[in-house]
Scaffold this active site. Structure first.
Site, mmCIF file in Angstrom:
data_model
loop_
_atom_site.group_PDB
_atom_site.id
_atom_site.type_symbol
_atom_site.label_atom_id
_atom_site.label_comp_id
_atom_site.label_asym_id
_atom_site.label_seq_id
_atom_site.Cartn_x
_atom_site.Cartn_y
_atom_site.Cartn_z
ATOM 1 N N SER A 1 19.306 28.418 73.304
ATOM 2 C CA SER A 1 20.532 27.634 73.173
ATOM 3 C C SER A 1 21.500 28.406 72.268
ATOM 4 C CB SER A 1 20.222 26.223 72.677
ATOM 5 O OG SER A 1 19.348 26.275 71.587
ATOM 6 N N ASP B 1 6.760 29.546 68.755
ATOM 7 C CA ASP B 1 7.936 30.257 68.245
ATOM 8 C C ASP B 1 8.076 31.618 68.929
ATOM 9 O OD1 ASP B 1 9.912 31.399 66.774
ATOM 10 O OD2 ASP B 1 8.857 31.314 64.846
ATOM 11 N N ASP C 1 16.237 32.817 77.075
ATOM 12 C CA ASP C 1 17.028 31.696 77.585
ATOM 13 C C ASP C 1 17.097 30.638 76.488
ATOM 14 O OD1 ASP C 1 18.283 29.726 78.991
ATOM 15 O OD2 ASP C 1 16.589 29.275 80.308
HETATM 16 N N1 SPD Z 1 26.384 26.422 75.237
HETATM 17 C C1 SPD Z 1 25.169 26.300 75.945
HETATM 18 C C2 SPD Z 1 24.374 27.541 75.998
HETATM 19 C C3 SPD Z 1 23.083 27.257 76.642
HETATM 20 C C4 SPD Z 1 22.305 28.429 77.015
HETATM 21 N N2 SPD Z 1 21.004 28.082 77.511
HETATM 22 C C5 SPD Z 1 20.976 27.126 78.532
HETATM 23 C C6 SPD Z 1 19.591 26.806 78.974
HETATM 24 C C7 SPD Z 1 19.482 26.733 80.437
HETATM 25 N N3 SPD Z 1 18.159 26.988 80.878
#
Ligand code: SPD
Length: 282
Positions: free
Chosen positions: A158, A137, A156
């Site tokens: 999501s 985490d 990095d």
């Molecule tokens: N909407 C998608 C956002 C994604 C951001 N992270 C992407 C990971 C790439 N290493």
């Protein structure tokens, strides 16, 4: 009959790619993980059915998130990457020979395992001995007090749903700041200035509150909603435009997107964002 996959945003917009074949579909304790071969963008990774990266456009995202902080940090020995399970960000960070150690802390081991198996062109630095991957985490990691500090911290993650939601608040950014040495730099992906503008603005404000200032930068990632994407950069006492010329020249010789002109231009802030920030609007 052709098969397409669409990511739908706000029940109003969709971005779809024609599917050649599904390479992997699985579920971890956190999310669904899929890799599909698309006709136009090559192999692509999805988490919870949202496009995360593709072979065709990943360089813009990974080069910006890595080289903007790595060319401006005062020193460049220790780097922390939170998330980044596809391996693209650490691949770029490890192109800097000054880097001695990278901790990558990714919450979902299935993302790493799947990326190693199916996305080898994106994660091409897994075997670099300077890289230490921890499945764990990132929020807990930045609360640790037993670690040597870092020169660069990269988030990095999501989108702010599911396992990444805790990567979008003041306490987390304060933890990231506490991990930095003097002269260190922080960067996070900060969503779309068009499709998710309220989230983007809130991130700039919150990071600015923690670091004293926050600087958004922009670039094209066609895979993501609207294709207009952002990152937000903050630092502990360096100039975001003062790139180290030795590091920069070395990266320019091997990059697809990042160079010193792109670096400077990416920090140009659109008027609608400047106005919203000045007015305190969402
Ligand atoms: N909407 C998608 C956002 C994604 C951001 N992270 C992407 C990971 C790439 N290493």
């Amino acid at each position: 009959m052709a098969l397409w996959y669409d990511e739908v945003t706000d029940d109003a917009v969709r971005f779809g790619l024609k599917v050649e074949r599904t390479l992997f579909m699985g579920r971890s304790e956190f999310q669904t993980v899929s890799v599909i071969e698309t006709s136009a963008f090559g192999r692509a990774l999805l988490l919870d059915d949202l496009w995360m990266t593709s072979e065709r456009d990943e360089a813009v995202y990974h080069e910006l998130i890595a080289h903007v902080p790595c060319t401006t940090a005062k020193r460049l020995e220790r780097v922390l990457v939170i998330g980044g399970g596809d391996g693209g960000t650490v691949r770029e960070v490890l192109k800097h020979p000054e880097v001695q150690h990278v901790d990558m802390v990714e919450i979902d081991g299935l993302v790493v395992e799947t990326s190693k198996l199916y996305l080898g062109t994106i994660g091409s630095a897994w075997d670099d001995p300077r890289l230490q991957v921890t499945i764990g985490d990132g929020i807990a990691w930045v609360k640790r007090t037993d670690l040597e500090k870092y020169d660069v911290v990269i988030v990095d993650g999501s989108d702010p749903v599911g396992p990444a939601v805790g990567l979008f608040n003041e306490a987390f950014y304060a933890g990231c700041k506490s991990m930095l040495r003097d002269g260190g730099c922080f960067i996070t992906q900060s969503e779309s200035p068009i499709m998710t503008k309220p989230v983007h603005l809130e991130m700039i404000r919150t990071i600015g509150k923690v670091f004293g200032e926050a600087h958004p930068l922009y670039g094209p990632v066609p895979l993501y909603p609207s294709g207009a994407w952002s990152w937000t950069y903050a630092h502990t006492g360096v100039d975001r435009f003062a790139v180290d010329v030795v590091r920069a020249a070395r990266i320019e010789a091997q990059s697809k997107y990042w160079n010193r002109d792109i670096h400077r231009g990416a920090f140009a802030v659109p008027n609608h964002i400047k106005q919203a920030l000045a007015e305190g609007a969402l």
